[in-house]
Design an enzyme around this catalytic site. Structure first.
Site, PDB file in Angstrom:
ATOM      1  N   GLY A   1      -6.924  -0.741  62.293  1.00  0.00           N
ATOM      2  CA  GLY A   1      -7.881  -1.725  62.780  1.00  0.00           C
ATOM      3  C   GLY A   1      -8.819  -2.333  61.771  1.00  0.00           C
ATOM      4  O   GLY A   1      -9.384  -3.402  62.029  1.00  0.00           O
TER       5      GLY A   1
ATOM      6  N   GLU B   1      -3.866   4.889  61.145  1.00  0.00           N
ATOM      7  CA  GLU B   1      -2.695   4.000  61.204  1.00  0.00           C
ATOM      8  C   GLU B   1      -3.026   2.602  60.686  1.00  0.00           C
ATOM      9  O   GLU B   1      -2.817   1.607  61.390  1.00  0.00           O
ATOM     10  CB  GLU B   1      -2.209   3.884  62.662  1.00  0.00           C
ATOM     11  CG  GLU B   1      -1.880   5.190  63.348  1.00  0.00           C
ATOM     12  CD  GLU B   1      -1.641   5.014  64.850  1.00  0.00           C
ATOM     13  OE1 GLU B   1      -1.841   3.901  65.380  1.00  0.00           O
ATOM     14  OE2 GLU B   1      -1.260   6.009  65.494  1.00  0.00           O
TER      15      GLU B   1
ATOM     16  N   GLY C   1      -2.809  -1.006  58.994  1.00  0.00           N
ATOM     17  CA  GLY C   1      -1.756  -1.959  58.626  1.00  0.00           C
ATOM     18  C   GLY C   1      -2.362  -3.043  57.749  1.00  0.00           C
ATOM     19  O   GLY C   1      -2.236  -3.054  56.526  1.00  0.00           O
TER      20      GLY C   1
ATOM     21  N   CYS D   1       8.804 -28.972  65.209  1.00  0.00           N
ATOM     22  CA  CYS D   1       8.443 -29.910  66.269  1.00  0.00           C
ATOM     23  C   CYS D   1       7.454 -29.305  67.264  1.00  0.00           C
ATOM     24  O   CYS D   1       7.790 -29.058  68.419  1.00  0.00           O
ATOM     25  CB  CYS D   1       9.697 -30.352  67.002  1.00  0.00           C
ATOM     26  SG  CYS D   1      10.919 -30.909  65.843  1.00  0.00           S
ATOM     27  N   GLU D   2       6.258 -29.040  66.813  1.00  0.00           N
ATOM     28  CA  GLU D   2       5.191 -28.503  67.659  1.00  0.00           C
ATOM     29  C   GLU D   2       3.883 -28.983  67.039  1.00  0.00           C
ATOM     30  O   GLU D   2       3.706 -28.872  65.821  1.00  0.00           O
ATOM     31  CB  GLU D   2       5.134 -26.972  67.583  1.00  0.00           C
ATOM     32  CG  GLU D   2       6.351 -26.231  68.033  1.00  0.00           C
ATOM     33  CD  GLU D   2       6.336 -25.912  69.512  1.00  0.00           C
ATOM     34  OE1 GLU D   2       5.277 -26.006  70.150  1.00  0.00           O
ATOM     35  OE2 GLU D   2       7.416 -25.581  70.018  1.00  0.00           O
TER      36      GLU D   2
END
Ligand code: LLP
Length: 420
Positions: A243, A277, A279, A346-347
């Site tokens: 976190g 943990e 990341g 295409c967004e």
């Protein structure tokens, strides 16, 4: 202000990661390419390791943040454990030389085949998130003649004060079991012969900038551990999840040691060992996405720098409105203008950054910073775009950690209709 990536610098106007100029990397491997710094990853792992030296602790790298085999093997060699959420991630850890007995398995929907695979491999702990999962693991472990080490992932109902999509420890989130149910669940698990009750886990959210909510969660978790011990259920570890946030723009996350200090203070003198943990804080600011400007385009209201990386390569800006610093690889005297840096997909959500003042011309290289975590792992093949290459830099050495996909790779396993 300095770059958020500690091993990135400008030398004669040119961006260099460790001792490798980014334009050389683009020349050699093409674009778009994720580029990672081994030194930055090593430094952040060591910061955890050193801060934790006074207590018994294991740092389990959250594989979901960056699952490239070169990255996993780097952490395995440094002595890390791993936090996985799928059988696929376990296969990666084992292929990278990680050892199963340092793996914890989180996740709200573990499949039976994944549980069986993890049992056979002999992982360190299953972090159980529901009663159904408790029963499934017990049944599969007895069937296989194995004993399963377990923890419950408890939901401590603490507000981590982060983006709602990455908050996980509130009552309304799908994760974990309510902490108020945990005592009874431990009693049940304790009576199941195929299970070894080993620990307790919690993870309240990601990109946390304040250590206080984690310390509050730790207090709730440790109160549970003590209550269990009073009932004769003695745990050997406490897993406080990941976190810790990083700087993308002008956030001021606590240093790793400062973030850990309240947790270390709580664990000092206790019998349980501490698992973490992390990341993002291990890899986020060890990576960037290297992309080339295809063309500059003037719209009616805005200028666009159309680049060869897109939402399918880096989804975070579209998904969380996340900010990633974008730096020209060559700083020169070209006139600076305000651009939306967009990809070819295409967004309208296909942007890497909006309203950025950049001195660029078509053909120039850009580096999208802080992209080492949740970049490549969240990429897709939308618009049939082959995924980027990945390169791990070690000093002057540039290791191709993942070859760029080809269109043939994309179509592998697909078949047109058979002839009539
Ligand atoms: N452990 C568990 C059980 C998790 O769910 C996570 C992240 C971690 C550890 C690692 O958290 P970290 O240290 O990286 O904050 N895609 C989002 C982040 C999703 C995080 C999901 N869980 C993003 O790009 O910001």
């Amino acid at each position: 202000m300095s770059f958020p990536i500690p091993t990135l610098r400008r030398e004669h106007g040119r961006l260099v990661l460790e001792d490798s100029p980014l334009d050389d990397i683009a020349e050699r491997f093409g674009t778009p390419t994720y580029v990672y710094s081994a030194e930055a990853m090593t430094a952040s792992y060591r910061a955890y390791h050193e801060a934790l030296s006074a207590i018994d602790a294991t740092v389990c790298f959250a594989v979901k943040a960056n699952s490239n085999l070169a990255v996993l093997s780097l952490f395995a060699r440094l002595g890390a454990g791993f936090d996985i959420v799928s059988g696929g991630e376990l296969s990666r850890v084992l292929a990278a030389g990680g050892s199963a007995d340092r793996v914890v398995f989180s996740g709200v929907g573990k499949r039976r085949d994944e549980i069986a695979y993890a049992l056979e491999a002999g992982i360190r702990c299953f972090n159980i998130e529901s009663t159904t999962e408790l029963e499934t693991i017990s049944e599969l472990a007895s069937g296989l003649g194995r004993s399963a080490p377990i923890a419950f992932r408890v939901n401590p109902d603490v507000d981590p004060r982060t983006h709602p999509y990455i908050s996980t420890g509130l009552r309304g989130n799908k994760f974990g079991v309510p902490i108020s149910d945990a005592f009874e669940l431990y009693r049940r698990a304790h009576a199941m012969p195929a299970l070894v009750v080993s620990g307790v886990a919690c993870h309240i959210g990601s990109q946390l900038l304040d250590p206080a909510p984690v310390a509050e969660a730790a207090d709730r978790v440790l109160a549970l551990v003590d209550r269990l011990a009073g009932a004769g259920i003695v745990l050997d570890h406490v897993d406080l999840g990941g976190g810790l946030g990083i700087r993308y723009r002008n956030e001021r996350p606590p240093a790793i040691g400062d973030y850990l200090a309240p947790l270390i203070a709580r664990m000092g003198g206790r019998r349980e060992s501490l698992f973490l943990e992390p990341g993002r804080s291990l890899v986020g600011n060890a990576g960037l996405l290297l992309t080339r400007v295809e063309l500059l385009k003037q719209g009616e209201e805005k200028n666009f720098a159309v680049v060869d990386a897109a939402i399918n390569d880096l989804a975070r800006p579209a998904l969380y409105d996340a900010y990633h610093d974008i730096e020209p690889v060559h700083a020169d005297a070209a006139e600076s203008r305000r651009y939306d840096v967009v990809g070819p997909v295409c967004e309208s959500g296909d942007f890497l950054g909006r309203d950025r003042d950049l001195a660029v011309r078509s053909g120039d290289l850009l580096a999208v910073l802080s992209a080492g975590a949740y970049g490549m792992t969240m990429s897709s093949n939308y618009n049939s775009r082959p995924r980027a290459a990945e390169v791990l830099v070690r000093g002057r050495q540039c290791i191709l950690a993942r070859q760029r996909e080809s269109v043939d790779d994309l179509m592998r396993g697909e078949h047109p209709l058979p002839a009539d």
